[in-house]
Design an enzyme around this catalytic site. Structure first.
Site, PDB file in Angstrom:
ATOM      1  N   ASP A 132       0.830  -1.197   0.000  1.00  0.00           N
ATOM      2  CA  ASP A 132       0.000   0.000   0.000  1.00  0.00           C
ATOM      3  C   ASP A 132       0.872   1.258   0.000  1.00  0.00           C
ATOM      4  OD1 ASP A 132      -2.916   0.845   0.493  1.00  0.00           O
ATOM      5  OD2 ASP A 132      -1.841   1.978   2.045  1.00  0.00           O
ATOM      6  N   GLU A 164       1.516  -0.436  -5.031  1.00  0.00           N
ATOM      7  CA  GLU A 164       0.305   0.368  -5.229  1.00  0.00           C
ATOM      8  C   GLU A 164       0.680   1.842  -5.087  1.00  0.00           C
ATOM      9  OE1 GLU A 164      -1.694   2.013  -2.571  1.00  0.00           O
ATOM     10  OE2 GLU A 164      -3.661   2.203  -3.509  1.00  0.00           O
TER      11      GLU A 164
END
Lengths: 721, 721
Positions: free
Chosen positions: A398, A427
């Site tokens: 993330d 990401e």
């Protein structure tokens, strides 16, 4: 003057270190990324093609070889390089048959013996006396004898040397015949040590991943939404979804964070700041009294339940990917155990995340450059190792672009040294250079701008960048069609057809793609007009779904994933080319069969020509290391030429046509690249639509296509001949 | 397992060395050649523009500076870098005001204080309480105080810190005002040490030459041909030619070898193997009983005569370039003094040059990798030093591609360290990569394929490669229009007009060009049809000429060289662009005024915008070195923004039109790039033909041109407004 002298000394050192005495020039070695600062990427089984510019003064014949080293190898392996006159460049290839970090470099030297033989032949043909030349040849052979200590090679060399010297007994014609003997070059290549062996100054790294790193269909879902309506899902109820997901043909199931969720400043439904008592919170606010990044949210179950979930997935051929989100809720154990890992404010409080004037008080960012940097980095690394020990081999990371890049480079390297099969998926939605930077430093695959590329021109430019520029050496885009954060307006306004279009594009343009659950149900209501956030976003609440609800596109998903598995052309990322369509609403592209691109063909022609022309170049390309400037490297016998030649095309060419307009039927003439495909001007060929089973007979370049989004948004046409 | 462990250790080391912990990423630094393996080239006075991609995690404001070092400098000098959002790249510039080897690199760090100020401002605007923020600010200021030991800076910082802390006495509004004070950023930039100062991992070299290295007109002539008819010329008779050559406007006179000429296997007239007793031989067969490379052919005179010749040339503004041909006749003193410097054959003889089956028995090549390599290389270097001590600063190096590349790199570097004003001109006609390789390793300028580029397409492609690709960073082409070895068939068949065409092209396409004497007399008889060799070549015999013979093009030469000196646009090599002409026989190109290219304009816009937008970026860009990871570098005050801005265009744009057809008049419409030149769609402008003095009024893009080769082969149109 002291300083001036010091400066000159320093300058001289700098020049010296940059130089060294290289007998030959070796440059422009490929594949090389940023001067070997970063590895390029391949998957196991790939043939790595190496090129190099090699030259020296004068007209001597040169020879060169590739040196390569698999993970764990101590010695270099070698492969001969072949010279292509047209490009004035040397080429070789090797197969990476193991995952991990490989290295390669290039060596070159003067092929003195072949140069001598070539001159001898020309002089003899011109009728010149070559007595001195024969004696020069025998001197070279006697040098080789010294290194051929035993056996028939030594005997053969001794005999040849004697024959070349034997002015008394043998005619010059006979001696020349012996010198031009077919067997001598191979013997000399093996035992005659070059005096000018030169090695390229860099060792170039390659990260070799397993196949899933480059070809996979991802499915993201929240395990907490898997329960019966009104109940918090568990790993056991989530496991019940796995059969459905496997039947849809996915390869990877990716779970948002499964850890205990913070209570302080917990977010309510639709990202409100006032949660109801029963609100479940965002799983990306990690940590509470039950633990942090290595703990499991109790409502989901236990670590044993998780292990069982993983086993069940694996049994169905599914791999489990976990989210790795390096941030802590205020209730995370690290906050009390290691407050020094965070940013402390003047009042002793820990700084929450902010993007002034916005505050994110439910999140405490880590301070990657705190005084206990090593402790923090090791702890972050150990989170990966914990889940690896529970069978996880893929992590969706993330927001990596908000954490120190140096940390990622160290951490990924450290883990992949022990676990080269671990995949890291970045990401990062940020500016292109930072996204590329993360891919260079080690991320296996990356999110992309795909969701925002909706016109034909946007798609073409973007895919060409990912597939046809140097970016393709290290950046593996994974075309997620939606995420819990991104509901693009094309989907909002395009209805069911828009979902089918985007699915088809995502799954055929690149070999990595994914959807977040609900996509197959064409969920498309934003929290407010113009927003990319979902209404009642699953990030903040549980969402119970009927996956067979009317309007679903399950059949499209299942068919696409079947085709992806059966068609090798859909498993590659550099084989996509765009071709003209007269209607800009219709996108037309080719996915070439493996080995069927123009570059593949050129390479085959080159290597065939070279192996045919001059077998000697190949056999002469692997001398034993000698007393040359760069010392002797151990050498294996040259690889057979067959290794150099990439296999002929496998699989079929695919022609893909997509109507980008989800509202109206569109038709067009498309221009099939028949020249590149080896199809004649007027030759008929069958194109077989793998989506519907229909077969059409096309002829020549221009062919007609019509697509009505109410029935069919595109064709995946297999070219059959 | 021991080997496996060893391999892992080695692999870890390799990774480690490639990495290091860099807080920020700095990459794609330009200008950089082959990963800083070789220097790029500039001339004294040039503004070097530096670019870099710089990023780190998160959203902090960054700052960056250029570090650069002149020859002899011990410390780095610095210049601020400015950020361009559109290209996501940082830029800076510095002027190279001294010849020699320069180095530069880039440093970057987080601008913590500016980041804090920016956040503070946003929070205040949003009406948030900022008491903690003010205390954080004062803590930073107090850190800076520790390094501001004395004077008003210390006092100002102390006062600001106290104000920010003074909750008791001051309102938050007043404290915020103090924090946003205009003077604080400059003080903090100077005294607040960044904790994450990161330096680019390479120091990039630049070779800075004197102006003649990049802009000069060369004239080649054989001094032995300068005598009165029937007599061997001397330096004194050659000196009598100098006034004529100076009047023609040349900058450099280049003499073929002036050394004693070998007797063994001396070549006769027209390259025959049977010389007449009075044949003078080829001056490239160097050495006899009178000496070798540091001796003078007695027929030409003495070293004193040579010195006088040099003085006379210099007095006329002419520079003398000598030929440096590293090969020996069999009579060269080195052959007896150092036979080990050559290749010895089995019978003890020294190997002559050959290209089997051809023999060049008048030439003995040196063995650059002989056992006495150091002795030989030093001797070859000392030849340069000898002529340098006699006032020569420019050498045309004969066939450098047949001598060891490592020798050239060492030798040029060694000489330029003491004599950075020495120019080396590579006469290599070989494959492009080798020619470029010589330029990379140090040759100041290079011969080119110009003589074989005769069509518009050929000229355009070739000049664009030299002027507009990365090649332009290091390869300075010198467009010789003929040489004693090259009489191109275009000249053979095109007559006088062909000479005028080629002269005009050579002298206007690139700033370096040359002719070999006889060109201005349009000599064009080959030794046989189809040959590029001259009949009665001056390489093997003396050629007495009447330089005022009818048909000469002295006026063209003189006019061209005048224009070259008066027009700055003709003194640059990267400012040429080609533009459409409807008739392919007519070549149309622009030489932009200095600073008037599209890139120049973009740069000015960028820098103007940045300096206007955010003066802070500039002033904040030069902290004193701190305790950051890369240690502290001494820092000078930031350069004023003015230094960054390239000066406005100087000189005029030139539009050049050449009729490539030497036989027939041609006419065409040409397309003037008025947009790039800032001329309006219908705006009239005067073009002034510098060759004839004629003035035409043109309007808009398309204009008419007609050129009759009997009168005028081209225009050099100065755009006057």
């Amino acid at each position: 003057m002291a300083t001036r002298a010091a400066a000159e000394r320093k300058s001289a050192e700098r020049r010296q270190s940059a130089r060294g005495l290289e007998h030959l020039t070796i440059e422009c070695v490929s594949p090389e990324l940023d001067g070997a600062r970063f590895p390029v990427k391949r998957v196991v089984g790939d043939v790595v093609e190496v090129g190099a510019d090699i030259f020296k003064e004068g007209h001597d014949l040169l020879a060169a070889r590739l040196l390569f080293q698999a993970p764990g190898d101590v010695e270099w392996r070698t492969a001969p390089m072949v010279f292509d006159y047209d490009t004035d460049r040397w080429y070789a290839a090797f197969t990476v048959d193991r995952i991990g970090r490989w290295f390669f470099t290039v060596e070159a030297w003067t092929d003195v013996f072949s140069t001598w033989r070539s001159g001898l032949r020309k002089k003899v043909d011109a009728g010149q006396d070559v007595n001195l030349e024969l004696l020069e040849g025998s001197a070279m052979i006697r040098q080789a004898v010294r290194r051929a200590k035993f056996g028939p090679a030594r005997a053969a060399l001794l005999q040849a040397a004697a024959a070349l010297e034997d002015e008394a007994e043998l005619s010059q014609t006979v001696r020349v015949q012996r010198a031009l003997d077919d067997e001598l070059p191979a013997l000399m290549a093996e035992y005659f040590a070059p005096r000018d062996l030169t090695r390229y100054r860099r060792e170039l790294p390659i990260t070799v991943d397993r196949e899933r790193a480059a070809f996979a269909a991802w499915y993201e879902f929240f395990p907490r939404s898997s329960g019966p309506a009104g109940r918090h899902g568990t790993f056991d109820t989530a496991a019940e979804q796995l059969q459905r997901i496997a039947d849809l043909g996915f390869d990877v199931v990716y779970l948002p964070p499964i850890h205990p969720i913070g209570r302080t400043f917990r977010k309510g439904k639709n990202n409100t700041l006032k949660p109801e008592p029963d609100d479940v919170g965002s799983p990306w606010a990690i940590g509470n009294e039950h633990g942090g990044h290595t703990a499991i949210e109790p409502a989901l179950g236990t670590i044993d339940d998780f292990d069982r979930f993983v086993r069940r997935a694996n049994a169905l051929g599914l791999e489990v990917a976990l989210d790795y989100a390096l941030q802590c809720s205020p209730d995370h154990p690290w906050v009390t155990e290691h407050p020094d890992w965070f940013n402390i404010r003047p009042d002793g409080s820990i700084a929450y995340a902010e993007n002034p004037p916005k505050k994110y008080q439910d999140i405490y960012p880590l301070n990657f450059w705190c005084d206990d940097r090593e402790g923090l980095w090791n702890a972050c690394r150990d989170v990966f190792l914990f889940w690896i020990s529970h069978g996880v081999r893929t992590f969706r990371v993330d927001n990596p672009h908000t954490k120190a890049f140096a940390f990622w480079e160290w951490c990924i390297d450290d883990i992949q040294r022990q676990h080269p099969d671990v995949i890291f998926f970045a990401e990062a939605f940020t500016r292109p250079k930072r996204m590329k930077g993360l891919a260079k430093l080690g991320f296996t695959m990356s999110y992309t701008y795909f969701t925002w590329k909706n016109t034909g021109l946007e798609l073409r430019e973007y895919v060409e960048e990912l597939a046809q520029t140097p970016t393709a050496e290290y950046y593996r885009g994974n075309f997620f069609a939606n995420t819990p954060d991104i509901l693009n307006e094309y989907l909002v306004h395009g209805g069911r057809a828009a979902f089918r279009v985007r699915l088809l594009l995502a799954g055929t343009l690149l070999p990595l793609y994914g959807i977040y659950s609900g996509f197959e149900l064409t969920e498309n209501v934003p929290v407010r007009p113009g927003s990319e956030e979902y209404l009642d976003s699953e990030k903040y609440q549980i969402k119970w779904r009927d996956y067979d609800a009317p309007g679903n596109i399950n059949d499209d998903v299942r068919r696409l994933n079947q085709i992806r598995h059966s068609e090798p052309a859909l498993q590659l990322h550099r084989n996509v080319t765009f071709h003209p369509s007269d209607n800009e609403e219709i996108l037309f592209y080719r996915k070439a069969a493996q080995g069927a691109t123009a570059a593949d063909r050129a390479r085959r022609v080159l290597i065939e020509r070279l192996t045919r022309l001059d077998a000697r170049v190949l056999t002469a390309s692997a001398p034993r290391g000698g007393p040359g400037a760069n010392g002797g490297a151990p050498v294996e016998p040259p690889f057979p030429p067959a290794l150099l030649a990439p296999s002929p095309p496998t699989g079929h060419d695919l022609l893909i046509v997509v109507n980008l307009d989800p509202h109206r039927p569109q038709d067009t003439m498309v221009s099939v690249p028949i020249d590149e495909m080896g199809i004649g001007e007027d030759e008929p060929y069958v194109v077989h639509d793998l989506l519907t089973g229909a077969r059409y007979t096309w002829r020549g370049r221009r062919n007609y296509v019509r697509l009505d989004p109410r029935t069919q948004v595109g064709h995946v046409l297999r070219v059959e001949r």
